[in-house]
Design a protein around this motif. Sequence first.
Motif: not given
Length: 315
Positions: A193, A215, A237, A239-240, A243
């Motif tokens: 990440k 993400p 998710d 939304h992840a 987004g």
Amino acid sequence: MIQAVVYDSSITGRFAIRKVEAPKATLLEALVQVEAFSLNQGEVRDASDYGDGYRPGWDFAGIVIEPATSGIGPKKGTRVFGLLTGGAWAEQIAVPVPSMTEIPEGISVTQAATLPVAGLSALYTLRKGGLLIGKRLLITGSSGGVGLMLHQLASLSGAWTVGTARSQEKAGWVQDAGADQVIVGEFPPIGAKVSGPYDLIIDSVGGDTLTALVPMLKPGATLVSMGYSASSTAHFDIHAFTGAGGRTLYGFFLGEELGRQNGPADLALLGQLVVEQKLKPHLSIEAPWTDLNEVAHRLLNREFAGKVVLRIGTE
């Protein structure tokens, strides 16, 4: 009659070499004497889905013993390599002319056998990222046959890549293949990440790994799902994913891609890169095809890095 590999659920290992009818080529097919073939996890893992009597095998390399009667394609005596949708693990196969190309001088039959599925998969998934110069890529399953070719081709394309490996030894192979950074251990660690976000992510693990990757995409970036060595189920998710906007989750299936690509030309490209030593297939093991069950078992247990090739007629 010829010998070929047949799936048989009643025996240990599930694969048997048996006598079968010799193939007969159609107008646009050539007969090929197979000398070597490589193993891919998908064809080994999924053979049971087709039941007893199934003839597995995708990659092959060998010599044309009877050219297509249409007059097109390679001539008798030409060394060729390519892929089928099944049945390539046999002494002789009938091959559609668009499914193979000539092995260039300077490449062994063994090297050629590593290229079709792994090489084309690497080439076509990288193309989903467009022009790669200066882009940031994350590749999971980096020490496998596809993964090591992905890193080499991405490096040639000017991308900055992060790879993954389960051990320090395999990490060394990934680094040698051109990775700028290698994350060692179970995925996903913090390092992945921190090194992101990414313009292109190529995943062959699936499951929780794919969930963790979503993400890490930049806005407008693409995540290519090309396999599921860990799990075929992933939850993430929404939304992840939405987004940042413009992200794409691309389901990759080589058989479908080949319908929209120039397979022979791309196989020739991969072969030429090997000749020029810009692409170096990592051969983990070369063995006689009589060792198929043992080698297939070890392949599914992820004991190998790179490719595994079996030779027909090699004792």
